[in-house]
Enzyme design. Sequence first.
Site, PDB file in Angstrom:
ATOM      1  N   ALA A 111       0.850  -1.190   0.000  1.00  0.00           N
ATOM      2  CA  ALA A 111       0.000   0.000   0.000  1.00  0.00           C
ATOM      3  C   ALA A 111       0.888   1.243   0.000  1.00  0.00           C
ATOM      4  CB  ALA A 111      -0.866  -0.004   1.253  1.00  0.00           C
ATOM      5  N   GLY A 133       0.332  -5.022   1.156  1.00  0.00           N
ATOM      6  CA  GLY A 133      -0.725  -5.108   0.149  1.00  0.00           C
ATOM      7  C   GLY A 133      -0.211  -5.757  -1.125  1.00  0.00           C
ATOM      8  N   GLU A 154      -0.823  -9.231  -0.376  1.00  0.00           N
ATOM      9  CA  GLU A 154      -2.260  -9.548  -0.244  1.00  0.00           C
ATOM     10  C   GLU A 154      -2.918  -9.639  -1.620  1.00  0.00           C
ATOM     11  OE1 GLU A 154      -2.727  -6.276   2.622  1.00  0.00           O
ATOM     12  OE2 GLU A 154      -3.835  -7.709   3.849  1.00  0.00           O
ATOM     13  N   GLU A 165       3.264  -5.171   7.949  1.00  0.00           N
ATOM     14  CA  GLU A 165       2.406  -4.129   8.528  1.00  0.00           C
ATOM     15  C   GLU A 165       2.677  -3.902  10.011  1.00  0.00           C
ATOM     16  OE1 GLU A 165       1.517  -6.270   6.285  1.00  0.00           O
ATOM     17  OE2 GLU A 165       0.210  -5.311   4.813  1.00  0.00           O
TER      18      GLU A 165
HETATM   19  N1  COA Z   1       4.527   3.343   0.181  1.00  0.00           N
HETATM   20  C1  COA Z   1       5.069   4.517  -0.177  1.00  0.00           C
HETATM   21  N2  COA Z   1       6.348   4.681  -0.485  1.00  0.00           N
HETATM   22  C2  COA Z   1       7.136   3.605  -0.427  1.00  0.00           C
HETATM   23  C3  COA Z   1       6.659   2.339  -0.049  1.00  0.00           C
HETATM   24  C4  COA Z   1       5.288   2.225   0.261  1.00  0.00           C
HETATM   25  N3  COA Z   1       4.758   1.066   0.614  1.00  0.00           N
HETATM   26  N4  COA Z   1       7.690   1.468  -0.070  1.00  0.00           N
HETATM   27  C5  COA Z   1       8.771   2.155  -0.449  1.00  0.00           C
HETATM   28  N5  COA Z   1       8.432   3.446  -0.660  1.00  0.00           N
HETATM   29  C6  COA Z   1       9.316   4.519  -1.122  1.00  0.00           C
HETATM   30  C7  COA Z   1      10.379   4.869  -0.099  1.00  0.00           C
HETATM   31  O1  COA Z   1       9.898   5.848   0.789  1.00  0.00           O
HETATM   32  C8  COA Z   1      11.485   5.381  -0.979  1.00  0.00           C
HETATM   33  O2  COA Z   1      11.134   6.682  -1.358  1.00  0.00           O
HETATM   34  P1  COA Z   1      12.267   7.781  -1.588  1.00  0.00           P
HETATM   35  O3  COA Z   1      13.125   7.256  -2.704  1.00  0.00           O
HETATM   36  O4  COA Z   1      11.512   9.015  -1.904  1.00  0.00           O
HETATM   37  O5  COA Z   1      13.005   7.857  -0.287  1.00  0.00           O
HETATM   38  C9  COA Z   1      11.376   4.518  -2.226  1.00  0.00           C
HETATM   39  O6  COA Z   1      10.040   3.999  -2.226  1.00  0.00           O
HETATM   40  C10 COA Z   1      12.343   3.359  -2.267  1.00  0.00           C
HETATM   41  O7  COA Z   1      12.253   2.662  -1.035  1.00  0.00           O
HETATM   42  P2  COA Z   1      13.534   2.060  -0.326  1.00  0.00           P
HETATM   43  O8  COA Z   1      13.087   1.476   0.949  1.00  0.00           O
HETATM   44  O9  COA Z   1      14.594   3.086  -0.284  1.00  0.00           O
HETATM   45  O10 COA Z   1      13.950   0.948  -1.375  1.00  0.00           O
HETATM   46  P3  COA Z   1      14.434  -0.550  -1.145  1.00  0.00           P
HETATM   47  O11 COA Z   1      14.601  -1.130  -2.486  1.00  0.00           O
HETATM   48  O12 COA Z   1      15.553  -0.573  -0.175  1.00  0.00           O
HETATM   49  O13 COA Z   1      13.222  -1.284  -0.404  1.00  0.00           O
HETATM   50  C11 COA Z   1      10.977  -2.036  -0.051  1.00  0.00           C
HETATM   51  C12 COA Z   1      11.992  -1.458  -1.060  1.00  0.00           C
HETATM   52  C13 COA Z   1       9.642  -2.107  -0.732  1.00  0.00           C
HETATM   53  C14 COA Z   1      11.432  -3.423   0.398  1.00  0.00           C
HETATM   54  C15 COA Z   1      10.928  -1.125   1.202  1.00  0.00           C
HETATM   55  O14 COA Z   1      10.760   0.209   0.777  1.00  0.00           O
HETATM   56  C16 COA Z   1       9.805  -1.455   2.141  1.00  0.00           C
HETATM   57  O15 COA Z   1       9.966  -2.310   2.994  1.00  0.00           O
HETATM   58  N6  COA Z   1       8.662  -0.742   1.984  1.00  0.00           N
HETATM   59  C17 COA Z   1       7.560  -0.875   2.897  1.00  0.00           C
HETATM   60  C18 COA Z   1       6.823  -2.141   2.647  1.00  0.00           C
HETATM   61  C19 COA Z   1       5.622  -2.200   3.545  1.00  0.00           C
HETATM   62  O16 COA Z   1       5.730  -2.115   4.749  1.00  0.00           O
HETATM   63  N7  COA Z   1       4.479  -2.355   2.923  1.00  0.00           N
HETATM   64  C20 COA Z   1       3.275  -2.466   3.659  1.00  0.00           C
HETATM   65  C21 COA Z   1       2.628  -1.151   3.723  1.00  0.00           C
HETATM   66  S1  COA Z   1       1.189  -1.280   4.727  1.00  0.00           S
END
Ligand code: COA
Length: 696
Positions: A63, A102, A105, A125
């Site tokens: 999400a 998400g 999911e 989450e």
């Molecule tokens: N929503 C919004 N922005 C997100 C995002 C999300 N779910 N996941 C990543 N981003 C953004 C980060 O803020 C970052 O933005 P920036 O470049 O402006 O700083 C960019 O995407 C890249 O993320 P980053 O974490 O630096 O890249 P990564 O390749 O190391 O890791 C993920 C990617 C997806 C593994 C990691 O970002 C992550 O764990 N995201 C959250 C996942 C999550 O908890 N999802 C459930 C949401 S309820």
Amino acid sequence: MSDLVEYGIRDGVSVITLNNPPVNALGAGLRQGIADKVERAGADDAVRAIVLTGAGRCFCGGADIREFGQPPIPPSLPDVIEIIETCPKPVVAALHGVAYGGGFELPLGCHYRIADASAKVALPEVTLGLIPGAGGTQRLPRLTGIKAALGIILSGKPVTAATALSFGIFDEIADADLLDAAIAFALARADEDGPPPRVRDLEVDEPEAGFFEDGRKKIKRRARGLIAPWHCIESIENTTKLPFDEGLKKERALFLECRESEQSKGQRHIFFAEREAAKIPDVPGDTPVLAIENAAVIGCGTMGAGIAMCFADAGIPVRILETDPDVLERGLSRITKTCAGSVKRGRLTEASMDSCLGLIKAATDIAEIKDADIVIEAVFEDMDLKKEIFAKLDEVCKPGAILATNTSTLDIDEIAAATNRADQVIGTHFFSPAHIMRLLEIVRGAETSAPTIATAIVMARRLKKVGVLVGICDGFVGNRMYHHYTRQAHFLLEEGALPGQVDKVIHDFGFAMGPFAVGDVAGLDVSWRIRQRRAETRPADERYSPIADRLCEMGRFGQKTGAGWYAYEDGSRTPIPDAVVEDIILGVSEELGFERRAIDDDEIQQRCLYTLINEGAKILDEGLALRASDIDVIWVYGYGFPAHKGGPMFYADQVGLGVVFDALCRLADIHGDLFTPSLLLERLAAAGKGFKDVSG
Ligand code: COA
Ligand code: NAD
């Protein structure tokens, strides 16, 4: 909007591609696009099956966290998943890279899941103070069994492709091109009779008696004061009690409760703050970065040994230099012991321990580290010694090599001045134990160049640390604030409190330990030595508590000597209030003329935390931290400030800076200058603003 989701047809299979860089976060446009394209494919006679895939580095990062806290925009993710699940044509999710939250999911709502070896799934989450809110807690247990699902949801940790296959999450792992395999798989499923299978229709296994109660007991300590982990268990337990649709409805209600909670706001703040910290206004993203192919560490003491382990753990060969062969031997065997302990606890495999240890080489002559790309000095905290070492490093090390110091109190500019490459000198302030603590304060000197800073930031990430850039001041950001916070705790003892009471208040606030328990773990002699060094320069009129000195004079250095602020029985780590300490405290109160009084918990919390916040405000005003959220990251990752409170500066914004300012003014009226609010805090409070409004 529709550009976010691409639609194509190959061999009678509609290929729907999520295309929302960098991580295909499921914002409103993407959700609408997926719903539209799946409905289009469902109605398209030329389409027999559907493959859902992600463009770029991953399937989907979940999400869009930035949307939380904004008014909801339809369609919701559960609605999109329902469209997919009820599609009469088989929908196959093709996963590569991460499929988190998400983004996991969504495939759980698809009829099949196929992945390549790079795929990782997770429901993280809970780490954001949430529960999966789009069917994750209802579908995953039906697919993997309750036990595995509980582990995945409560840990929030990723599951590799091979494990996901063994859990039944994936139907197949493609060994060649993922899309080709997914299309072939989808066509084969299209040939089968009957409606495509849905995870929601699977039976839930019956867990053994007491399973959920045991689960609750296990998380009691870790989930203290939190909402989300308990809601996760409740929602998973609902799969055994409620029909799917009712369970889903209940899951959504629990999710919404979490989403609106202050706790989740704090944890989401830290998620973005951590990423923001890597952005430095005058060090643009395209700044050249030195490739670190090998490293060297000087000093194989407490910190040097831990730092060397960080490099080896990240696969970077590292040489560790000591002048004294016996000390070196002892340091290396400590490293081996620590690694063996990690193997025992299941944190490390034997093979990775061997490869990690194989990357650490000993050196006794500085010439042996001349080819290092970065050298991290971690010798005694002595300016003359450090200057001597840096002058030698400058002579010996190859041009371009970065020279870093792990000093926790000394002036990096003075150290840099001992070299002819001050632009390549930087502070890398690791926290103890260095191989475990995630914080790395990156200290910028007056002449440190942008490429040196950029390299340190990239290195922090490679070492799995959270790097935060700070400026030079006494104790840098974290320890400078910590000093004011602990000092305040000591003053409270003089006025009437006891260590156990202060520690309980701070523990109840959400810290793992209060300041006195922390002191006993870290060793009281460390700060004693620092205080002794500074005794001569301390202003005569500065309030100073002698209680800790008295304990040290008695040889009470904390857990390592079996006594400190508390007593410890027979090597146990359980602190026991000690009458000897109470006598010392009472004696000091009398000597200093304090009439001891009952101090209530609110006063303790306010005095400790508001002092911390006030010092953070001064640091921000002095430009030593780029932004308030950097200070929050330092405190969450370096000092155990509860992440669900978002760090001290975020917490202050939530309380309201007007409230904090008024409280500090009241305290200053009673106790004097110690509490005089910083000018920044005063300005922000008067303008009705928060620390979040201060830009770096
Ligand atoms: N929503 C919004 N922005 C997100 C995002 C999300 N779910 N996941 C990543 N981003 C953004 C980060 O803020 C970052 O933005 P920036 O470049 O402006 O700083 C960019 O995407 C890249 O993320 P980053 O974490 O630096 O890249 P990564 O390749 O190391 O890791 C993920 C990617 C997806 C593994 C990691 O970002 C992550 O764990 N995201 C959250 C996942 C999550 O908890 N999802 C459930 C949401 S309820
Ligand atoms: P330590 O006393 O455990 O280790 C220092 C090591 O440096 C010793 O093994 C010593 O033999 C070695 N050494 C001394 N002179 C040397 C030389 N000329 N060449 C090679 N090796 C030499 O100290 P520590 O606690 O590891 O601290 C090291 C540095 O890290 C200090 O600057 C300290 O302020 C800083 N620091 C310490 C902590 C902590 O919690 N211990 C935390 C952050 C930063």
